[in-house]
Design an enzyme around this catalytic site. Sequence first.
Site, PDB file in Angstrom:
ATOM      1  N   SER A 154       1.124  -0.969   0.148  1.00 42.35           N
ATOM      2  CA  SER A 154      -0.004  -0.050   0.112  1.00 42.35           C
ATOM      3  C   SER A 154       0.900   1.437  -0.074  1.00 42.35           C
ATOM      4  O   SER A 154       0.227   2.364   0.187  1.00 42.35           O
ATOM      5  CB  SER A 154      -0.732  -0.011   1.237  1.00 42.35           C
ATOM      6  OG  SER A 154      -0.227   0.067   2.569  1.00 42.35           O
ATOM      7  N   TYR A 208      13.119   8.408   4.211  1.00 42.98           N
ATOM      8  CA  TYR A 208      12.055   8.054   4.205  1.00 42.98           C
ATOM      9  C   TYR A 208      11.649   7.812   2.552  1.00 42.98           C
ATOM     10  O   TYR A 208      10.921   6.561   2.147  1.00 42.98           O
ATOM     11  CB  TYR A 208      10.920   8.901   4.871  1.00 42.98           C
ATOM     12  CG  TYR A 208       9.641   8.665   4.221  1.00 42.98           C
ATOM     13  CD1 TYR A 208       8.916   7.507   4.862  1.00 42.98           C
ATOM     14  CD2 TYR A 208       8.687   9.243   3.314  1.00 42.98           C
ATOM     15  CE1 TYR A 208       7.719   7.240   4.775  1.00 42.98           C
ATOM     16  CE2 TYR A 208       7.593   8.850   2.956  1.00 42.98           C
ATOM     17  CZ  TYR A 208       7.042   7.907   3.623  1.00 42.98           C
ATOM     18  OH  TYR A 208       5.739   7.352   3.548  1.00 42.98           O
TER      19      TYR A 208
END
Length: 233
Positions: A128, A141
């Site tokens: 997802s 990130y």
Amino acid sequence: MHRDGIGAATARALAAHGAHVVLAARNADKLKALVTESRDAGGAATARITDVTRLDEVEGLVDFATSEFGPVDHLVSNAGLMLFSKWSDRAVDDWDKMIDTNLRGYLHAISAVLPGVIDRQSRHILSSVAGIRVGNASGVYSATNFFIRGITDSLRQEVGIPHGIHVSMISSGVIDTGWAEKVSNTEGKQIAQDLNQGAIHADRVADAVVYALNQPADVTVNDVVIHPTRQDW
């Protein structure tokens, strides 16, 4: 508006479509509440406290899910940390936390479900989260999400195509999950809060997950990008 994580919103959305959901997180109170909400939405639900950075705990989760509801048919892998900082801050502790959760967590989940999924020709493995852009103060990130994109595409080619298994990516823009408040770096926190001003609710991502999982056997949704209309990418 109530702040949901993507996992929580997805669990309720899938439960509303009659799915049997097994929830995993480290917070027992949140899991207990979400099990109740998922059942109220119309599905069967249970949960197990799990640290995805530990392979043995993820394998235990899959064993638990199998004992509760039978073999695992779908994996929604969305555990992640989004911690902002500038490179000059050398926020190594934050980098390590993101690598452990975002990368090892995903790999552990794949490893735990893959043998059974291939053996049964299950329908779906679903990621997802995947990276499509590097943002300000989000270097590590963003890099973890590009890594996830590479893993997922490789999984689609090596496992999905020959075995007829759906492998999908749902890439999200800025979602108001409360993530900005978890950033400890001072400058990174301000950047995160500013970015979060135009964020959308996690339900929008959950809708995309339901869409991907509802496709017929001969159709795979390879990549969906969900982001706020006014987000500048």
